[in-house]
Design a protein around this motif. Structure first.
Motif, short mmCIF file in Angstrom:
data_model
loop_
_atom_site.label_atom_id
_atom_site.label_comp_id
_atom_site.label_asym_id
_atom_site.label_seq_id
_atom_site.Cartn_x
_atom_site.Cartn_y
_atom_site.Cartn_z
N HIS A 41 -71.65 -57.31 17.46
CA HIS A 41 -70.70 -56.17 17.55
C HIS A 41 -70.45 -55.83 19.06
CE1 HIS A 41 -70.93 -55.20 13.16
NE2 HIS A 41 -72.18 -55.60 13.32
N GLY A 42 -69.30 -55.69 19.40
CA GLY A 42 -68.75 -55.44 20.87
C GLY A 42 -69.45 -53.94 21.14
N ALA A 43 -69.89 -54.05 22.25
CA ALA A 43 -70.66 -52.60 22.93
C ALA A 43 -69.41 -51.68 22.96
CB ALA A 43 -71.32 -52.76 24.07
N GLU A 44 -69.91 -50.42 22.64
CA GLU A 44 -68.81 -49.22 22.97
C GLU A 44 -68.51 -49.15 24.45
OE1 GLU A 44 -67.35 -47.30 20.64
OE2 GLU A 44 -68.63 -48.56 19.41
N LYS A 45 -67.35 -48.91 24.74
CA LYS A 45 -66.92 -48.61 26.08
C LYS A 45 -66.72 -49.92 26.95
CE LYS A 45 -68.37 -43.78 26.37
NZ LYS A 45 -69.16 -42.80 26.87
N PHE A 53 -68.11 -60.45 16.10
CA PHE A 53 -68.33 -61.94 16.29
C PHE A 53 -69.30 -62.57 15.71
CE2 PHE A 53 -66.39 -59.79 20.20
CZ PHE A 53 -65.12 -60.38 20.15
N THR A 54 -69.20 -63.84 15.19
CA THR A 54 -70.47 -64.32 14.43
C THR A 54 -70.81 -65.50 15.41
OG1 THR A 54 -69.50 -63.89 12.24
CG2 THR A 54 -70.98 -65.76 12.59
N LEU A 55 -72.26 -65.61 15.75
CA LEU A 55 -72.95 -66.77 16.69
C LEU A 55 -73.67 -67.60 15.53
CD1 LEU A 55 -73.30 -67.34 19.60
CD2 LEU A 55 -75.38 -65.85 19.46
N ARG A 56 -73.61 -68.83 15.71
CA ARG A 56 -74.58 -69.64 15.31
C ARG A 56 -75.58 -70.24 16.26
NH1 ARG A 56 -71.52 -74.45 13.58
NH2 ARG A 56 -72.46 -75.29 15.49
N LEU A 57 -76.76 -70.21 15.81
CA LEU A 57 -77.83 -70.73 16.27
C LEU A 57 -78.59 -71.79 15.88
CD1 LEU A 57 -79.60 -67.41 17.67
CD2 LEU A 57 -78.06 -68.78 19.01
N LYS A 58 -78.51 -72.92 16.48
CA LYS A 58 -79.19 -74.31 15.91
C LYS A 58 -80.23 -74.44 16.75
CE LYS A 58 -75.75 -76.60 13.15
NZ LYS A 58 -75.08 -77.95 13.13
N LEU A 108 -79.08 -60.68 23.32
CA LEU A 108 -78.86 -59.72 24.15
C LEU A 108 -78.27 -59.96 25.28
CD1 LEU A 108 -82.04 -57.56 23.61
CD2 LEU A 108 -79.83 -57.12 22.95
N SER A 109 -78.55 -61.42 25.89
CA SER A 109 -77.84 -61.86 26.97
C SER A 109 -76.49 -62.14 26.62
CB SER A 109 -78.61 -63.17 27.51
OG SER A 109 -79.75 -62.86 27.98
N ILE A 110 -76.10 -62.65 25.75
CA ILE A 110 -74.65 -62.87 25.50
C ILE A 110 -73.83 -61.82 25.07
CG2 ILE A 110 -73.11 -63.78 23.42
CD1 ILE A 110 -75.18 -66.34 23.21
N LEU A 111 -74.45 -60.57 24.37
CA LEU A 111 -73.79 -59.27 24.29
C LEU A 111 -73.46 -58.71 25.80
CD1 LEU A 111 -72.96 -56.77 22.71
CD2 LEU A 111 -75.21 -55.98 22.90
N SER A 112 -74.53 -58.86 26.77
CA SER A 112 -74.40 -58.32 27.87
C SER A 112 -73.27 -58.96 28.95
CB SER A 112 -75.73 -58.40 28.83
OG SER A 112 -75.58 -58.33 30.26
N MET A 113 -72.94 -60.50 28.61
CA MET A 113 -72.13 -61.17 29.05
C MET A 113 -70.78 -60.61 28.65
SD MET A 113 -71.13 -65.23 28.53
CE MET A 113 -70.36 -64.98 26.93
#
Length: 160
Positions: A41-45, A53-58, A108-113
């Motif tokens: 979920h996109g962070a507030e502000k 968004f949906t992320l697939r990890l393989k 969390l790194s992807i969310l931060s990006m």
């Protein structure tokens, strides 16, 4: 064949992400241990507030010594480091991966990006890249911001 390290590590990480109290990253589902579907979920502000968004990890068989393949599926965020096919240009997914990282820290790194983005736009060369790229693991990523090439297509570089 997957090792005991692979199984033990992924079971531990699966329990960690299932019991996490993070409000922006959730495990949606998983198929065995090797494929997880994560909701971000996109962070507030931020530019992505209110978006999902949906992320697939393989996970490869030699995880945690090799990074999982991470691809956005369904709705792909418009971001300078995310190609329209869902491939993500993020150093810790490739050359900068460390076994000390986990699926949760990767998310969390992807969310931060996403959160640090100041303009919604696709990367330079998006159309060329998505035309030839099959897997982000097959690409040769250059993180100096100047070029990106794809081995399978024998394209050397696109210059920013």
């Amino acid at each position: 064949m997957q090792s005991g390290v692979y199984h033990k590590r992924l079971m531990s990480e699966l329990r960690q992400i299932q019991s996490s109290t993070l409000s922006n990253v959730h495990l949606k589902t998983y198929e065995g241990l090797d494929t997880w579907v994560i909701t971000i979920h996109g962070a507030e502000k931020t530019l992505y507030a209110g978006e999902e968004f949906t992320l697939r990890l393989k996970f490869p068989s030699n995880y945690p010594f090799e990074a999982p393949e991470a691809i956005f599926v369904d709705k792909v965020p418009v971001h300078p480091h995310v190609y329209s096919n869902g491939h993500i240009c993020l150093s810790i997914l490739y050359q900068q991966w460390s076994p000390a990282l986990t699926a949760q820290t990767l998310c969390l790194s992807i969310l931060s990006m996403l959160s640090s983005c100041v303009t919604k736009e696709r990367p330079t060369g998006d159309l060329n890249y998505v035309t030839v790229a099959r897997s982000p693991k097959d690409a040769i990523w250059n993180f100096d911001g100047k070029s990106l090439g794809d081995k399978s297509a024998r394209i050397n570089a696109w210059i920013n």
